[in-house]
Scaffold this active site. Structure first.
Site, PDB file in Angstrom:
ATOM      1  N   CYS A  98      21.587 -20.333 -47.840  1.00 17.99           N
ATOM      2  CA  CYS A  98      21.506 -20.246 -49.298  1.00 17.99           C
ATOM      3  C   CYS A  98      22.626 -20.969 -50.024  1.00 17.99           C
ATOM      4  CB  CYS A  98      21.496 -18.776 -49.720  1.00 17.99           C
ATOM      5  SG  CYS A  98      22.981 -17.864 -49.197  1.00 17.99           S
ATOM      6  N   GLN A  99      23.615 -21.497 -49.291  1.00 18.51           N
ATOM      7  CA  GLN A  99      24.749 -22.129 -49.971  1.00 18.51           C
ATOM      8  C   GLN A  99      24.341 -23.251 -50.932  1.00 18.51           C
ATOM      9  OE1 GLN A  99      24.553 -21.457 -46.779  1.00 18.51           O
ATOM     10  NE2 GLN A  99      26.420 -20.516 -46.015  1.00 18.51           N
TER      11      GLN A  99
END
Length: 390
Positions: free
Chosen positions: A80-81
């Site tokens: 998800c970064q």
């Protein structure tokens, strides 16, 4: 029911789907520390992960064709970064954006359903086009991106296919939810993508949460039953000005207007754990429950009050962001949550041990899906799959 777990991390989503009745036949994770966490718990005979067939490697190197038509579910949280509010917001330009691999796994194995999740940041207006791209890929996974095609060209082809009247391959529901509404003692917003294969004819909607802030405010500010139940002295009964204002409105509406249970709080989640700062010997008897010094507040990072759900636990781009993972006591003092306390806030089982240093284990927890939230969604999906199979 057989399942595949992608981007497993420390195991939050996989444990949740396991509790809901799915049996992972393949679990893929590349991060060394996360893999060691899972393996250590397997070695300790923790039942929920003991039977996992763990693949330590890059999902891009794994073929899923051998599972075609043989699994009920694929689940996972693509890194998800690229979309995180705490990250660099690079989305499709980030090497960690592996949504295409999630879609490939669906395309190759054709599961009856899938559950994917990601951070709230994915729903930001700046990512709207890419969010649409993800959704269209999940609805038409067989329409793969060509070698010489960039993502915008692929998006255009998917849009034309979608508007041509072509039949869906998967019926998709996308929903942004707050984990606190599902009994998790943490205000953690995640976006879920849940799909059912079109030929199953499943009609599905995201399960509603059974918990609310209003019910908690009622028990704290109107009846006082929250404080009495937990034995909190009057001097320690602290409410925010916003909660006090909401309580005045709720008194006029009455309890019958609140058809939910009270949000779970940090105090409730940690109630039976010894204080790691003042009871170090008792704390040492528990897994991952050791005091970590050095906590301090600064603007925008003030810790999580005891008598509310915790703020979102964060992994951080460069280590643990101090104020986000701290306990704020009624007297204004703060300390870091221990790993065990953070695991409680993420609803991991107490017998689940995390591998690595405090910073590393907190990163694993900050990236995890709350087990209880995962179980709630997966149990509802499982019920619908069983219904159509009957």
């Amino acid at each position: 029911m057989k399942s595949i777990e992608l981007f497993a991390g420390a195991g939050g989503l996989g444990i949740g789907t396991g509790k809901a009745g799915f049996r992972p036949v393949e679990v893929v994770e590349w991060d060394d520390y996360c893999v060691e966490t899972i393996r250590e718990n397997q070695g300790r005979d923790v039942s929920i992960v003991k039977g996992w067939s763990l693949v330590h490697g890059d999902v891009r190197d794994v073929s899923f064709t051998r599972w075609e038509g043989k699994v009920e579910l694929i689940s996972g949280g693509p890194p998800c970064q690229p979309f995180s509010l705490g990250g660099k917001h690079r989305a499709h330009r980030d090497d960690r954006d592996l949504w295409s691999q999630a879609v490939r796994a669906v395309r190759e194995s054709r599961p009856r359903a899938f559950i994917f999740e990601n951070v709230k940041g994915l729903t930001r207006a700046t990512f709207a086009t890419y969010l649409s791209y993800i959704q269209l890929q999940l609805q038409y996974p067989s329409l793969a991106r060509r070698d010489a095609e960039d993502w915008q060209e692929h998006l255009g082809r998917l849009e034309r296919h979608h508007t041509s009247g072509a039949p869906l391959e998967y019926r998709l529901v996308t929903r942004l939810v707050n984990a606190a509404d599902y009994g998790v003692p943490q205000r953690r917003e995640r976006v879920f993508f849940v799909g059912f294969r079109e030929d199953l004819g499943v009609e599905w909607s995201f399960p509603d949460g059974e918990f609310s802030a209003d019910a908690l405010i009622w028990e704290q500010a109107v009846t006082g039953e929250y404080w009495e139940r937990l034995g909190v002295a009057k001097r320690d009964r602290v409410l925010s000005p916003r909660a006090e204002a909401r309580a005045r409105t709720l008194r006029k509406l009455g309890r019958e207007a609140i058809a939910t249970k009270a949000w779970r709080t940090v105090r409730e989640a940690l109630l039976d754990l010894p204080d790691p700062e003042h009871q170090p010997h008792a704390s040492a008897l528990l897994l991952n429950h050791r005091f970590q010094g050095g906590a301090r507040t600064y603007p925008g990072h003030t810790g999580s009050p005891l008598d509310a759900p915790a703020k979102t636990l964060k992994a951080g781009v460069h280590g643990v962001p101090g104020g986000e993972n701290m306990l704020l006591r009624p007297d204004g003092s703060v300390r870091y949550f221990t790993v065990r306390e953070s695991a409680r806030l993420q609803t991991f089982p107490d017998d689940y041990k995390f591998h690595g240093s405090w910073t590393e284990t907190m990163r694993q927890l900050g990236n995890a899906v709350p087990v209880r939230l995962a179980e709630t969604v997966a149990r509802d999906v499982a019920g619908h799959l069983k219904a159509v199979a009957a």
